[in-house]
Design a protein around this motif. Structure first.
Motif, PDB file in Angstrom:
ATOM      1  N   THR A  34       0.803  -1.225   0.000  1.00 10.80           N
ATOM      2  CA  THR A  34       0.000   0.000   0.000  1.00 10.80           C
ATOM      3  C   THR A  34       0.833   1.270   0.000  1.00 10.80           C
ATOM      4  OG1 THR A  34      -0.137  -0.014   2.412  1.00 10.80           O
ATOM      5  CG2 THR A  34      -1.909  -1.109   1.186  1.00 10.80           C
ATOM      6  N   ARG A  35       2.140   1.129   0.183  1.00 14.66           N
ATOM      7  CA  ARG A  35       2.977   2.330   0.186  1.00 14.66           C
ATOM      8  C   ARG A  35       4.313   2.015  -0.471  1.00 14.66           C
ATOM      9  NH1 ARG A  35       4.100   5.178   5.747  1.00 14.66           N
ATOM     10  NH2 ARG A  35       2.010   4.384   5.997  1.00 14.66           N
ATOM     11  N   ALA A  36       4.535   2.591  -1.640  1.00 16.73           N
ATOM     12  CA  ALA A  36       5.794   2.408  -2.357  1.00 16.73           C
ATOM     13  C   ALA A  36       6.688   3.615  -2.093  1.00 16.73           C
ATOM     14  CB  ALA A  36       5.518   2.234  -3.846  1.00 16.73           C
ATOM     15  N   GLU A  37       7.691   3.789  -2.942  1.00 20.67           N
ATOM     16  CA  GLU A  37       8.679   4.858  -2.747  1.00 20.67           C
ATOM     17  C   GLU A  37       8.064   6.251  -2.695  1.00 20.67           C
ATOM     18  OE1 GLU A  37      10.698   4.013  -6.270  1.00 20.67           O
ATOM     19  OE2 GLU A  37      11.561   2.158  -5.529  1.00 20.67           O
ATOM     20  N   ASN A  38       7.051   6.502  -3.494  1.00 21.60           N
ATOM     21  CA  ASN A  38       6.466   7.841  -3.587  1.00 21.60           C
ATOM     22  C   ASN A  38       5.243   8.011  -2.684  1.00 21.60           C
ATOM     23  OD1 ASN A  38       4.876   6.099  -4.982  1.00 21.60           O
ATOM     24  ND2 ASN A  38       4.935   7.213  -6.908  1.00 21.60           N
ATOM     25  N   ASP A  39       5.133   7.213  -1.640  1.00 18.13           N
ATOM     26  CA  ASP A  39       4.042   7.252  -0.659  1.00 18.13           C
ATOM     27  C   ASP A  39       2.663   7.000  -1.259  1.00 18.13           C
ATOM     28  OD1 ASP A  39       5.620   7.535   1.539  1.00 18.13           O
ATOM     29  OD2 ASP A  39       5.489   9.723   1.604  1.00 18.13           O
ATOM     30  N   GLU A  40       2.603   6.352  -2.381  1.00 16.15           N
ATOM     31  CA  GLU A  40       1.328   5.889  -2.913  1.00 16.15           C
ATOM     32  C   GLU A  40       1.459   4.392  -3.160  1.00 16.15           C
ATOM     33  OE1 GLU A  40       1.603   6.726  -7.724  1.00 16.15           O
ATOM     34  OE2 GLU A  40       0.404   8.050  -6.488  1.00 16.15           O
ATOM     35  N   PRO A  41       0.365   3.688  -3.402  1.00 14.92           N
ATOM     36  CA  PRO A  41       0.457   2.236  -3.611  1.00 14.92           C
ATOM     37  C   PRO A  41       1.320   1.887  -4.821  1.00 14.92           C
ATOM     38  CG  PRO A  41      -1.812   2.884  -3.226  1.00 14.92           C
ATOM     39  CD  PRO A  41      -1.024   4.140  -3.372  1.00 14.92           C
ATOM     40  N   TYR A  42       1.796   0.660  -4.798  1.00 10.05           N
ATOM     41  CA  TYR A  42       2.594   0.141  -5.908  1.00 10.05           C
ATOM     42  C   TYR A  42       1.761   0.175  -7.181  1.00 10.05           C
ATOM     43  CZ  TYR A  42       5.102  -3.300  -8.750  1.00 10.05           C
ATOM     44  OH  TYR A  42       5.769  -3.930  -9.754  1.00 10.05           O
ATOM     45  N   ARG A  43       2.380   0.536  -8.289  1.00 11.90           N
ATOM     46  CA  ARG A  43       1.702   0.532  -9.587  1.00 11.90           C
ATOM     47  C   ARG A  43       2.192  -0.650 -10.412  1.00 11.90           C
ATOM     48  NH1 ARG A  43      -1.459   4.539 -11.227  1.00 11.90           N
ATOM     49  NH2 ARG A  43      -1.424   6.458 -10.030  1.00 11.90           N
ATOM     50  N   ARG A  44       1.251  -1.321 -11.063  1.00 12.33           N
ATOM     51  CA  ARG A  44       1.565  -2.466 -11.921  1.00 12.33           C
ATOM     52  C   ARG A  44       2.504  -2.036 -13.041  1.00 12.33           C
ATOM     53  NH1 ARG A  44      -0.948  -4.885 -16.784  1.00 12.33           N
ATOM     54  NH2 ARG A  44      -0.468  -7.095 -16.694  1.00 12.33           N
ATOM     55  N   LYS A  45       3.511  -2.851 -13.287  1.00 10.01           N
ATOM     56  CA  LYS A  45       4.467  -2.570 -14.352  1.00 10.01           C
ATOM     57  C   LYS A  45       4.213  -3.513 -15.523  1.00 10.01           C
ATOM     58  CE  LYS A  45       8.082  -0.753 -11.371  1.00 10.01           C
ATOM     59  NZ  LYS A  45       7.153  -0.285 -10.402  1.00 10.01           N
ATOM     60  N   GLN A  46       4.385  -2.981 -16.729  1.00 10.08           N
ATOM     61  CA  GLN A  46       4.208  -3.758 -17.950  1.00 10.08           C
ATOM     62  C   GLN A  46       5.433  -3.578 -18.832  1.00 10.08           C
ATOM     63  OE1 GLN A  46       0.383  -1.666 -18.629  1.00 10.08           O
ATOM     64  NE2 GLN A  46      -0.338  -3.704 -19.238  1.00 10.08           N
ATOM     65  N   VAL A  47       5.837  -4.649 -19.489  1.00 11.37           N
ATOM     66  CA  VAL A  47       7.025  -4.644 -20.341  1.00 11.37           C
ATOM     67  C   VAL A  47       6.602  -4.418 -21.789  1.00 11.37           C
ATOM     68  CG1 VAL A  47       8.997  -6.005 -21.114  1.00 11.37           C
ATOM     69  CG2 VAL A  47       8.190  -6.221 -18.773  1.00 11.37           C
ATOM     70  N   ILE A  48       7.328  -3.532 -22.465  1.00 11.15           N
ATOM     71  CA  ILE A  48       7.083  -3.257 -23.879  1.00 11.15           C
ATOM     72  C   ILE A  48       8.262  -3.807 -24.679  1.00 11.15           C
ATOM     73  CG2 ILE A  48       6.669  -1.472 -25.614  1.00 11.15           C
ATOM     74  CD1 ILE A  48       4.490  -1.616 -23.497  1.00 11.15           C
ATOM     75  N   PHE A  49       7.953  -4.665 -25.669  1.00 10.26           N
ATOM     76  CA  PHE A  49       8.970  -5.233 -26.551  1.00 10.26           C
ATOM     77  C   PHE A  49       8.952  -4.497 -27.883  1.00 10.26           C
ATOM     78  CE2 PHE A  49       8.284  -9.754 -24.682  1.00 10.26           C
ATOM     79  CZ  PHE A  49       9.074  -9.433 -23.603  1.00 10.26           C
TER      80      PHE A  49
END
Length: 144
Positions: A34-49
């Motif tokens: 619920t708290r990542a580096e920027n004090d907001e919840p973690y955001r899902r990451k997606q990979v672009i090929f």
């Protein structure tokens, strides 16, 4: 195209799919953060090929008979812009004044599907690598 270029192309696909699996696993691991580096919840990451460019005009005109490039590479890792998931839990330390905690926009079922898809692509590339390797070994046996 030389046999070594074929190994490079398959190797690039293996590397890219492994990175995609690592990213899906990272998303699953942070699904409750619920708290990542920027004090907001973690955001899902997606990979672009994207493809590694090959100048086929030069190859077809026989200006450059050596094919440089080919394969796939990771272009970018982007964060999903989906909304966070609000959950009512007034006892949670990250709850807002209304008692809601914002959870990451990670859907673990979706991440598992991405993980299975990446694993299947990885397996297919391993099969291609095995085929190219056996082709190279058979080519060496011809000279005996």
């Amino acid at each position: 195209m030389s046999i070594l270029n074929t190994f490079n192309i398959v190797g690039s696909a293996l590397t890219a799919e492994r990175f995609r699996m690592d990213t899906a696993l990272q998303n699953i691991a942070n699904a409750d953060n619920t708290r990542a580096e920027n004090d907001e919840p973690y955001r899902r990451k997606q990979v672009i090929f994207s493809e590694r460019a090959v100048d086929f005009k030069k190859v077809l005109k026989k200006e450059d008979l050596k094919v440089n490039g080919g394969g796939v590479r990771v272009t970018d890792v982007i964060e999903s812009d989906r909304d966070f998931v609000p959950v009512y839990d007034p006892t949670h330390p990250d709850a807002n004044e209304d008692g809601y905690v914002m959870y990451p926009n990670v859907n673990t079922a979706e991440e598992r599907v991405d993980l299975i898809e990446a694993a299947n692509a990885f397996e297919a590339n391993l099969t291609a690598l095995s085929l190219v390797k056996s082709l190279a070994m058979k080519s060496l046996e011809i000279g005996k």
